[in-house]
Design an enzyme around this catalytic site. Structure first.
Site, PDB file in Angstrom:
ATOM      1  CB  SER A 139      -0.878  -0.006   1.257  1.00  0.00           C
ATOM      2  OG  SER A 139      -1.540   1.227   1.429  1.00  0.00           O
ATOM      3  CE1 TYR A 152      -4.148  -2.200   5.025  1.00  0.00           C
ATOM      4  CE2 TYR A 152      -3.346  -0.018   4.431  1.00  0.00           C
ATOM      5  CZ  TYR A 152      -3.824  -1.263   4.061  1.00  0.00           C
ATOM      6  OH  TYR A 152      -3.971  -1.577   2.738  1.00  0.00           O
ATOM      7  CE  LYS A 156      -1.614  -3.924   3.352  1.00  0.00           C
ATOM      8  NZ  LYS A 156      -1.695  -5.208   2.614  1.00  0.00           N
TER       9      LYS A 156
END
Length: 267
Positions: A139, A152, A156
């Protein structure tokens, strides 16, 4: 002219029942690939598998045995494995404040990071046989800060680091590994903060834009690359600025080849 450049290739995609995974499954099938749709969502996963004339396998990427079973199913059905897209992922919906949920945290880590690690480990023997490739869905959160979902971002960022660190040793075995790094796309993963994005007029990309970048990676010959996908720019590998390197006793900068430390044993 019909694009059939993946004619006869075999692809395994995790998180393939929806969003980017489903889009990549369709596009690879259109290009002639046999697609293995791996997901925990059996109902939707079987629909996608039927649509692409592929194989559905139930796969919870948090369990390494599921990844091994998915690879085995692909090889048993189609005889080989050429491409593995480790795409399964979820957002957290919490911070490290009072809303922190340790159980949810472990689940997110299991899907977003462990799922990639287990997937690579399971797929490597088959990919060495074909000189295949791995595409991990990271991401832009792995390249830039993501204040609304720091866990998150940590997941990533770890995937980005894993891809870049694996590449030198895997290259010696003929296997390529790259990362897909999209910004906010119109998938379920942005659900917890979609309203926030819309209120700030943050562009939300179509899944097709991300799939286009996915296919560009699959068709490239690079390795250890992290391709950004953001609105208004052509997707390409992100250029990481060189980190400070070692110097000799007299102050000259030393040239360090990461491949010199890659024995391939860890792969």
């Amino acid at each position: 002219m019909e694009d059939r450049r993946f004619e006869g290739k075999v692809a395994l995609i995790t998180g393939a029942a929806n969003g980017i995974g489903a889009g990549a499954s369709r596009r690879l099938a259109e290009s002639g690939a046999h697609v293995v749709v791996a997901d925990i969502d059996g109902d939707r996963g079987k629909v996608i598998a039927d649509e692409v004339d592929g194989l559905f396998v139930h796969c919870d990427v948090r369990d390494p045995e599921h990844s091994k079973a998915a690879v085995a199913a692909a090889v048993e059905r189609f005889g080989k494995l050429d491409l593995v897209a480790l795409n399964a992922g979820i957002s957290t919906g919490f911070t490290l404040g009072e809303d922190f949920d340790p159980e949810r945290y472990r689940s997110v880590m299991g899907i977003n990071l462990d799922g990639v690690v287990y997937g690579v480990h399971a797929a490597l023997p088959a990919l060495r046989e074909t000189g295949g490739q791995i595409i991990a869905t990271a991401s832009m959160a792995g390249i830039t800060p993501t204040p609304m979902d720091p866990i998150y971002g940590a997941n990533k960022t770890a995937v980005v680091g894993l891809v870049r660190s694996l590449a030198p040793s895997l290259q010696k075995t003929g296997v390529r590994v790259n990362a897909l790094c999209p910004s906010f796309a119109d998938t379920a993963i942005i659900g917890p903060f979609r309203a926030q994005l819309e209120s700030t007029n943050m562009p939300i990309m179509e899944v097709a834009d991300v799939v286009k970048a996915f296919m560009a990676i699959a068709e490239s010959d690079g390795t250890g690359e992290c391709w950004f996908v953001v609105p208004g720019r052509e997707s390409q590998p992100f250029t990481f600025r060189n980190a400070p390197g070692p110097r000799t006793a007299t102050g000259e900068r030393m040239s360090v080849d990461p491949g010199a430390f890659a024995t391939g044993q860890e792969a």
